[in-house]
Design an enzyme around this catalytic site. Structure first.
Site, PDB file in Angstrom:
ATOM      1  N   ARG A 163       5.153   6.697   5.092  1.00 59.62           N
ATOM      2  CA  ARG A 163       4.860   7.988   5.434  1.00 59.62           C
ATOM      3  C   ARG A 163       3.434   7.736   6.239  1.00 59.62           C
ATOM      4  NH1 ARG A 163       3.671   8.715  -0.763  1.00 59.62           N
ATOM      5  NH2 ARG A 163       2.973   6.593  -0.172  1.00 59.62           N
ATOM      6  N   GLU A 171       1.671  -0.723   0.170  1.00 61.84           N
ATOM      7  CA  GLU A 171       1.579   0.536   0.612  1.00 61.84           C
ATOM      8  C   GLU A 171       0.376   0.671   1.606  1.00 61.84           C
ATOM      9  OE1 GLU A 171      -0.953   4.209  -1.414  1.00 61.84           O
ATOM     10  OE2 GLU A 171       1.215   4.374  -1.895  1.00 61.84           O
ATOM     11  N   ARG A 218       3.040  -1.448  -3.829  1.00 58.43           N
ATOM     12  CA  ARG A 218       3.315   0.162  -4.421  1.00 58.43           C
ATOM     13  C   ARG A 218       4.856   0.063  -5.056  1.00 58.43           C
ATOM     14  NH1 ARG A 218       6.061   5.204  -3.204  1.00 58.43           N
ATOM     15  NH2 ARG A 218       4.421   6.960  -3.803  1.00 58.43           N
ATOM     16  N   HIS A 236       3.051   1.681  -9.787  1.00 62.31           N
ATOM     17  CA  HIS A 236       4.023   2.881  -9.045  1.00 62.31           C
ATOM     18  C   HIS A 236       5.381   2.473  -8.875  1.00 62.31           C
ATOM     19  CE1 HIS A 236       4.028   6.426  -6.647  1.00 62.31           C
ATOM     20  NE2 HIS A 236       2.869   6.466  -6.482  1.00 62.31           N
TER      21      HIS A 236
END
Length: 380
Positions: free
Chosen positions: A289, A213, A197, A148
């Site tokens: 997030r 992540e 990530r 990623h």
């Protein structure tokens, strides 16, 4: 003074949005929406070394766009993920997810597919104008891989890749004449539930920062001088407050969490996003997030020493929303003062001022377009 930024979208229709930030009036405004191929929205974009071209991860394609001015951006071509015919099939979930442009000759473009059929990275050559020319290599990771994020060291001799699905960090050596990549090796993430990530490299070349992540933490690595592989220092920093509620009950998730603990519960609510250096290399910023529109994400700032050691975590602040797919923070490339933050939950871009080691939101712009709010890149 006006500064222009370009921003893409997670979903169709494809478009590049140019916005302008006034650093005196502290305002943001939409300058232009440039249409690009409808089925090629850009979820991650980057400039070439001269800022004359934008390269995009565009769902099933790698796309190129010539930048003549902030208001004149022209699509120059799109290229398939050439490593596996199944990757480009509309019936598979494989997606072009990340793209990195070399800043040293040869000025190749490096792309990472994600989800299924993502065990290879794609390398493209460019012509004298920076337009993507052809797929010159599909370099190997592993069948379990899903990269990623990648980063070169400052000399662009070694490439480091965060393998989210394979739970590893990979090292490749870049050939100086061709820009092709050779595998050096990989190291496992410290914990089975980490899932790296994103990666950032200090310009001195000694420290690699790995954002986990699922682990929702920042791992600090040093680079072995002989092997060039990253070595875990056992130093980590939280990217979500330790007391943040998981909001899931233990019984429902006991079979899929790494451990029956509050940390495991928080891993299911939050997923950390990106880690980036400030222009000077004195600071590091990272975001996380949340998986609920009712729960905010977070942004962290770290003070770095002259060789890249983390001296302290300065702050861990909530972001305005969950961040959606984004919550990507983008420092400007001429000073440490300005950073952009994008969101695709509500569809906006914001600019923050970093001053005296405080982070202040100074400008906000809503753009209510489908999927708006992927990473922002600073043009001037």
């Amino acid at each position: 003074m006006l500064h222009h930024l370009m921003i893409g979208t997670w979903t169709p229709p494809g478009a590049i949005f140019t916005v302008a930030f006034d650093d005196e009036k502290l305002t943001l405004g939409l300058v232009k929406r440039t249409s690009i191929p409808e089925d090629e929205p850009i979820s991650w974009m980057t400039f070439d070394h001269k800022k004359k071209n934008i390269y995009g991860a565009s769902m099933k394609k790698w796309s190129g766009h010539k930048v003549i001015s902030p208001t004149e951006i022209i699509h120059t071509g799109s290229h398939s993920m050439g490593h596996d015919a199944r990757a480009g099939d509309v019936n598979t979930n494989t997606r072009a997810i990340f793209v990195l442009a070399a800043n040293r000759e040869p000025y190749n473009v490096y792309g990472n597919p994600f989800y299924k059929h993502a065990g290879f990275g794609n390398v493209f050559s460019v012509d004298d104008e920076g337009v993507i020319k052809e797929n010159i290599q599909n370099y190997e990771y592993s069948p379990q891989t899903g990269i990623h994020g990648m980063v070169f060291d400052s000399a662009e001799e070694y490439l480091y890749s965060a393998d989210l699905t394979g739970n590893k960090i990979w090292t490749h050596r870049r050939q100086s004449k061709t820009g092709l990549l050779d595998v050096v090796g990989s190291v496992d993430a410290p914990d089975p539930s980490d899932h790296p990530r994103w990666v950032a490299m200090h310009p001195a070349g000694h420290y690699l920062y790995v954002l986990m992540e699922a682990g929702n933490r920042l791992g600090v690595y040093v680079i072995d001088d002989s092997t060039h592989l990253p070595v875990f220092t056992h130093m980590t920093y939280p990217l979500v407050p330790p007391g943040a509620p998981g909001r899931f009950n233990r019984i429902e998730y006991k079979n899929i969490l790494a451990s029956d603990s509050d940390v495991g519960l928080n891993q299911k609510m939050y997923r950390s996003d990106v880690v980036v250096l400030s222009h000077s290399g004195n600071y590091l910023f990272a975001t996380a997030r949340s998986n609920s529109h009712n729960v905010t994400g977070y942004v962290s700032a770290f003070k770095l020493g002259p060789v890249g050691n983390v001296e302290k975590q300065i702050c861990l602040n909530p972001t305005p929303t969950s961040g959606g797919h984004s919550n990507a923070i983008s420092p400007c490339d001429w000073s440490d003062e300005w950073l952009a933050l994008t969101d695709d939950q509500e569809g906006f871009v914001e600019v923050y001022r970093w001053k005296d080691e405080f982070l202040a939101r100074v400008a906000h712009l809503d753009i209510k377009e489908p999927g708006f709010g992927m990473n922002a890149i600073w043009y001037d």
